[in-house]
Design an enzyme around this catalytic site. Structure first.
Site, mmCIF file in Angstrom:
data_model
loop_
_atom_site.group_PDB
_atom_site.id
_atom_site.type_symbol
_atom_site.label_atom_id
_atom_site.label_comp_id
_atom_site.label_asym_id
_atom_site.label_seq_id
_atom_site.Cartn_x
_atom_site.Cartn_y
_atom_site.Cartn_z
ATOM 1 N N LYS A 79 -1.333 2.938 -15.612
ATOM 2 C CA LYS A 79 -1.567 4.273 -16.200
ATOM 3 C C LYS A 79 -2.304 4.110 -17.540
ATOM 4 O O LYS A 79 -3.241 4.840 -17.842
ATOM 5 C CB LYS A 79 -0.241 5.012 -16.421
ATOM 6 C CG LYS A 79 0.521 5.289 -15.123
ATOM 7 C CD LYS A 79 0.348 6.711 -14.664
ATOM 8 C CE LYS A 79 0.644 6.986 -13.214
ATOM 9 N NZ LYS A 79 1.891 6.582 -12.610
ATOM 10 N N LYS A 98 -1.447 9.050 -3.481
ATOM 11 C CA LYS A 98 -1.711 10.426 -3.914
ATOM 12 C C LYS A 98 -2.509 10.434 -5.210
ATOM 13 O O LYS A 98 -3.388 11.255 -5.411
ATOM 14 C CB LYS A 98 -0.379 11.158 -4.159
ATOM 15 C CG LYS A 98 0.295 11.623 -2.903
ATOM 16 C CD LYS A 98 1.756 11.963 -3.153
ATOM 17 C CE LYS A 98 2.664 10.829 -2.772
ATOM 18 N NZ LYS A 98 4.073 11.023 -2.996
ATOM 19 N N LYS A 148 -5.603 0.821 -1.999
ATOM 20 C CA LYS A 148 -4.280 1.279 -1.553
ATOM 21 C C LYS A 148 -4.250 2.805 -1.438
ATOM 22 O O LYS A 148 -4.687 3.501 -2.357
ATOM 23 C CB LYS A 148 -3.211 0.836 -2.567
ATOM 24 C CG LYS A 148 -1.816 1.332 -2.202
ATOM 25 C CD LYS A 148 -0.848 1.254 -3.381
ATOM 26 C CE LYS A 148 -0.362 2.620 -3.801
ATOM 27 N NZ LYS A 148 0.940 3.028 -3.385
HETATM 28 P P1 ADP Z 1 1.864 7.453 -3.978
HETATM 29 O O1 ADP Z 1 1.322 6.130 -4.410
HETATM 30 O O2 ADP Z 1 1.005 8.079 -2.954
HETATM 31 O O3 ADP Z 1 2.163 8.378 -5.143
HETATM 32 P P2 ADP Z 1 4.723 7.165 -3.879
HETATM 33 O O4 ADP Z 1 4.707 6.441 -5.169
HETATM 34 O O5 ADP Z 1 5.322 8.534 -3.851
HETATM 35 O O6 ADP Z 1 3.254 7.189 -3.265
HETATM 36 O O7 ADP Z 1 5.465 6.268 -2.816
HETATM 37 C C1 ADP Z 1 6.496 6.630 -1.930
HETATM 38 C C2 ADP Z 1 6.819 5.445 -1.042
HETATM 39 O O8 ADP Z 1 5.703 5.163 -0.194
HETATM 40 C C3 ADP Z 1 7.083 4.158 -1.833
HETATM 41 O O9 ADP Z 1 8.103 3.422 -1.200
HETATM 42 C C4 ADP Z 1 5.771 3.429 -1.763
HETATM 43 O O10 ADP Z 1 5.922 2.049 -1.872
HETATM 44 C C5 ADP Z 1 5.283 3.810 -0.371
HETATM 45 N N1 ADP Z 1 3.808 3.775 -0.331
HETATM 46 C C6 ADP Z 1 2.959 4.562 -1.013
HETATM 47 N N2 ADP Z 1 1.677 4.270 -0.745
HETATM 48 C C7 ADP Z 1 1.716 3.256 0.162
HETATM 49 C C8 ADP Z 1 0.713 2.498 0.849
HETATM 50 N N3 ADP Z 1 -0.570 2.752 0.681
HETATM 51 N N4 ADP Z 1 1.118 1.525 1.690
HETATM 52 C C9 ADP Z 1 2.438 1.266 1.894
HETATM 53 N N5 ADP Z 1 3.435 1.951 1.279
HETATM 54 C C10 ADP Z 1 3.090 2.927 0.428
#
Ligand code: ADP
Ligand code: TRP
Length: 320
Positions: A110, A192, A189
Site C-alpha cells: 500500500k 479486487k 494476481k
Molecule cells: P482481494 O485481493 O481481491 O481483495 P481478498 O483480500 O478479499 O481478495 O481475499 C479473500 C480470500 O481470497 C483470501 O483468502 C485470499 O488469499 C484469496 N484470494 C484473493 N485473490 C486470490 C487469487 N488471485 N488467487 C488465490 N487466492 C486469492
C-alpha cells in the site's frame, strides 16, 4: 478441529477468491467445525463508504451461501457481531513488535502504491490474529497472499503463551498450491484492488466481453505453441477444470487452435461451472430474512466461543 477463515466485504467475489479460499473452505466444512466470517471491521481500513459496506456485506453473505456454505454445518457470521475481537486485538497488540508489522507485505504494498495508510491498516494483522486466536482455530484456509498474516498470528500467539502461560492454540495456514495465486485478466494476481478480476456473479454479456478481451499474442492459429502452459486462458481454464484445461493446453501446443475459440471455451466452462450457484443466489436474494437469520444464529454461536477464549486471555494476563 476448528477451521476458520474470513473474507472482506470489499467488492464482488472473483475467481481468485472462489478457488483460492472459498471452495477449499467449503470443502473443509466436512472435516471439522468451521467458522467463516465476513471481515467488515477489516474492510474499514480501505473502504470508507458506509452504504457500500452494508451492500457488500450482504453480497458476501449471499455469495458464500450460494457457493455451498452450509449453515447447518458451519458457523457463518459477521466479524463486527463479535466485538470481543477488538478487545483481544488490544491485548495482542501490546506484545506485537512494531518491526513485525513493518514487514507486512500488504502494508508495504500500500505504501509503495502511494495509498495513504491509516493506523487500522498498520494494525490489520493484529486484528486478524485476534480473529483467528479467539476461536481456538487450528486450520486457516487462505490464498497465498494471506500466508504472512497467519505467520504473524503464530508469532504473536507464541509470544503471548510464553509471556502469560499457555493460552492460545497455534494455527496453521492451509494453502492449495494449484490455486494459491489465480491470475487476473492482466496476468497479475487477480485482486479486487487491481481491477483485473473475473467475477463469479454478474451480467453475462459484460463477463463474456471481459473473457473475450483477454490479451493474447499475435501468432497465427496454425502455429504450434510450445509455451501453451503460459497462456492466460489455459491457466484460468485449468483453475476451473483441470481436465479440460490440460486437454486444451495440448490442443494449443499442437497448433490449429485459434485464441478466439480458446476464449470461447473458457467462457463456456466458467459460465457452466457457476450455473447452479447463480440459481441458488437468485433464490437467496429473494429470501433475505433467511440470510439475516443465518448470520444472527452464527454470531450467537461465535460469540459464545469468543467470550470463553477472551476470558482465558484476560485471566492469563492479569486483567482478572
Ligand atoms: P482481494 O485481493 O481481491 O481483495 P481478498 O483480500 O478479499 O481478495 O481475499 C479473500 C480470500 O481470497 C483470501 O483468502 C485470499 O488469499 C484469496 N484470494 C484473493 N485473490 C486470490 C487469487 N488471485 N488467487 C488465490 N487466492 C486469492
Ligand atoms: N485478511 C483476509 C483477507 O483480506 C481477511 C481476514 C480477516 C481473514 N481476518 C481473517 C482471513 C482471519 C483468515 C482468517 O483476505
Amino acid at each position: 478441529m476448528r477451521i476458520l477463515s474470513g473474507i472482506q466485504p470489499s467488492g464482488a467475489l472473483h475467481l481468485g477468491n472462489y478457488f483460492g479460499m472459498m471452495r477449499p473452505a467449503i470443502e473443509l466444512q466436512e472435516k471439522g467445525e468451521a467458522f467463516y466470517f465476513i471481515a467488515d471491521y477489516h474492510s474499514m481500513t480501505s473502504l470508507f463508504d458506509a452504504n457500500e459496506r452494508r451492500k457488500n456485506t450482504l453480497d458476501v453473505a449471499l455469495d458464500f451461501l450460494a457457493c455451498g456454505l452450509d449453515p447447518k454445518r458451519s458457523v457463518f457470521f459477521k466479524q463486527s457481531d463479535v466485538p470481543e475481537v477488538c478487545e483481544l486485538s488490544w491485548l495482542l497488540s501490546t506484545l506485537t513488535p512494531m518491526s513485525l508489522l513493518e514487514k507486512s507485505h500488504s502494508y508495504k504494498d500500500k505504501i509503495a502504491k502511494g495509498i495513504p495508510v491509516n493506523h487500522g491498516l498498520f494494525a490489520y494483522p493484529v486484528l486478524m490474529a485476534a480473529d483467528i486466536l479467539i476461536y481456538d482455530s487450528n486450520i486457516v484456509p487462505v490464498g497465498q497472499d494471506q500466508k504472512q498474516h497467519v505467520e504473524i498470528t503464530r508469532d504473536i500467539a507464541i509470544k503471548f503463551n510464553e509471556q502469560y502461560g499457555q493460552t492460545f492454540v497455534i494455527p496453521e495456514p492451509q494453502i492449495r498450491e494449484s490455486v494459491a495465486k489465480v491470475p487476473g485478466i492482466d496476468g497479475e494476481k487477480m485482486s479486487k484492488s487491481y481491477g483485473n478480476t473475473i467475477e463469479i456473479f454478474g451480467d453475462e454479456k459484460a463477463l463474456r466481453k471481459k473473457v473475450m478481451a483477454l490479451k493474447m499474442d499475435s501468432r497465427q492459429p496454425a502455429e504450434p505453441k510450445p509455451d501453451a502452459d503460459q497462456n492466460l486462458a489455459i491457466q484460468l481454464l485449468k483453475v476451473i477444470d483441470a481436465g479440460v484445461g490440460k486437454e486444451w493446453e495440448e490442443k494449443l501446443r499442437a497448433g490449429g487452435l485459434g485464441y478466439g475459440d480458446l476464449k470461447k471455451k473458457l467462457f463456456e466452462v466458467y459460465w457452466e461451472y457457476f450455473a447452479a450457484a447463480r440459481q441458488k443466489r437468485a433464490e437467496l436474494s429473494a429470501n433475505l430474512d433467511f440470510v439475516n437469520q443465518v448470520l444472527a444464529d452464527g454470531a450467537a454461536k461465535a460469540r459464545g466461543k469468543a467470550r470463553e477464549v477472551l476470558q482465558r486471555a484476560r485471566k492469563a494476563s492479569g486483567l482478572e
